[in-house]
Scaffold this active site. Structure first.
Site, PDB file in Angstrom:
ATOM      1  N   GLU A   1      -4.371 -21.477  13.135  1.00  0.00           N
ATOM      2  CA  GLU A   1      -5.746 -22.122  14.261  1.00  0.00           C
ATOM      3  C   GLU A   1      -4.954 -23.089  14.963  1.00  0.00           C
ATOM      4  OE1 GLU A   1      -7.133 -20.211  10.466  1.00  0.00           O
ATOM      5  OE2 GLU A   1      -5.603 -21.804  10.797  1.00  0.00           O
TER       6      GLU A   1
ATOM      7  N   GLU B   1       4.117 -25.856   9.647  1.00  0.00           N
ATOM      8  CA  GLU B   1       4.551 -25.952  10.960  1.00  0.00           C
ATOM      9  C   GLU B   1       3.423 -25.762  11.992  1.00  0.00           C
ATOM     10  OE1 GLU B   1       7.821 -27.546  10.825  1.00  0.00           O
ATOM     11  OE2 GLU B   1       7.377 -27.058   8.855  1.00  0.00           O
TER      12      GLU B   1
ATOM     13  N   GLN C   1       0.764  -1.293  -0.048  1.00  0.00           N
ATOM     14  CA  GLN C   1      -0.099   0.018  -0.105  1.00  0.00           C
ATOM     15  C   GLN C   1       0.844   1.242   0.039  1.00  0.00           C
ATOM     16  OE1 GLN C   1      -3.177  -0.807  -0.345  1.00  0.00           O
ATOM     17  NE2 GLN C   1      -3.945   1.057  -0.433  1.00  0.00           N
TER      18      GLN C   1
END
Length: 389
Positions: free
Chosen positions: A378, A374, A347
């Site tokens: 979650e 790895e 950006q």
């Protein structure tokens, strides 16, 4: 804990940064575009002896402290995350695992070769067993003469797979009493050489990012592995795999940290050169906010990575507690930071950030995998939550 860099750590950082900028930077874009592994660059890297930083001196290594190991990954990844993960897997998942769990004969035979520069790899995942590692179906069976295990199956997502000479590989012994009874029953760790009969390299993955990193499938078709190549006994592979993940998550966190740092520096430099409305864009409040938030998040990630590195060293050297929580926190935060910073870097550069003229688009693509391998983000949250008391 004192995170102030020692003289030795500063020397290592400067050495690796010079290598990365002088050797890796000139070829990084070409290798990324054409998916060329950094084989020539690896040979130049061997001149520094850093491929043996997790190997004891008696086996030809040049060991360093764990924060220094993270600094090396960070500095390599600041320029070329593909090379960073190649190094990370070689010294961590392969060499470190053998150093921790191998017997004396295995260490003498394989650590010396890894210290000399033969490439190491690690193979746990399969098509249906990534996050759920215990679901692997690759099978091992003792030969009739009792001298070999015969391995059959396919392993996926193997970093360094096509280049590796030595692979720490996991399969399930079908004769183990827990096979078919417990989910990870019979899981066994083997040291496999790429020259073994029945071993071959399969499909090479065409990836979004870290495209110069060699990632492929390994095919085991009646692959003969000597019984003396079993790590720590038949059926004891799953704890080895989980311990290796504790260590490697810190390496991936360091890789993510390096990616974020590289993207931030590119954005910062550009913001002082590019002018809009009569002044450098670095002097516009919105860009100042972006840069301030980038620098802050990177520093927070660095603190988590170095803390996890320190905790790992305390665990192994001073019998401290396992560093599972620290490793997952570092990997979770650094991976998310890498994605956040690289997106903001694009950006800041605007249209140029979307082109290959600047490295931020490559860093953006490279950053995504740090939220996946790895153990996904979650999974890291599950690991952290389970460790809370």
């Amino acid at each position: 804990m004192n995170y102030a860099e020692s003289d030795e750590q500063q020397m290592i950082r400067e050495l690796v940064r010079d290598f990365a900028e002088s050797v890796l930077a000139p070829t990084a874009e070409h290798r990324d575009a054409n998916q060329i592994p950094p084989s020539d660059e690896w040979q130049q890297f061997l001149e520094f002896g850093l491929q043996g930083v997790t190997i004891p001196e008696k086996y030809g290594g040049s060991p360093v402290d764990d924060i220094s190991e993270s600094i090396i990954v960070e500095e390599l990844s600041r320029v070329d995350p593909s090379f960073g993960v190649m190094f990370c897997v070689h010294v961590g998942l392969c060499a470190k695992t053998i150093a921790l769990h191998g017997d004396e004969e295995q260490k003498q035979k394989y650590l010396s070769r890894l210290a000399a520069g033969e490439v190491g790899a690690y193979s746990l995942s399969e098509s249906g067993a990534g996050t759920d590692a215990a679901a692997m179906i690759c099978k091992a069976k003792l030969s009739d003469d009792g001298k070999h295990f015969i391995l059959n199956g396919e392993k996926m997502w193997v970093t360094n797979g096509a280049q590796a000479d030595i692979i720490v590989l996991f399969a399930k012994d079908v004769d183990h009493p827990d096979y078919g009874v417990k989910k990870h029953g019979g899981t066994t760790a083997f040291i496999v050489e790429s020259s073994f009969d029945g071993f071959s390299v399969g499909k090479k993955e065409d990836k979004l990012g870290i495209r110069s990193s060699d990632t492929c499938t390994l095919v085991l078709k009646n692959c003969k592995v000597p019984v003396e190549n079993v790590l720590k006994g038949v059926g004891n592979g799953f704890p080895i795999a989980m311990n290796a993940l504790d260590n490697s998550r810190i390496g991936i966190a360091a890789q993510a940290l390096g990616i974020a740092q590289g993207a931030y520096e590119a954005a910062l430099n550009y913001s002082h050169e590019r002018e809009a409305f009569g002044k450098p864009i670095a002097h516009h409040q919105m860009i100042m906010n972006y840069l301030a938030d980038m620098a802050t998040r990177i520093q927070a990630a660095r603190d988590l990575v170095y803390r996890a590195s320190w905790a790992k060293q305390e665990h192994y050297e001073n019998d401290g507690p396992r560093h599972t929580q620290e490793a997952s926190m570092a990997k979770l935060f650094a991976g998310d930071t890498a994605m956040w910073v690289t997106e903001r870097a694009i950006q800041v550069l605007g249209g140029y950030g979307y082109t290959k003229e600047f490295p931020v688009e490559r860093f953006f693509r490279d950053a995504k995998i740090t939220q996946i391998y790895e153990g996904t983000q979650e999974v890291q949250r599950i690991v952290i939550a389970r460790s809370l008391k």
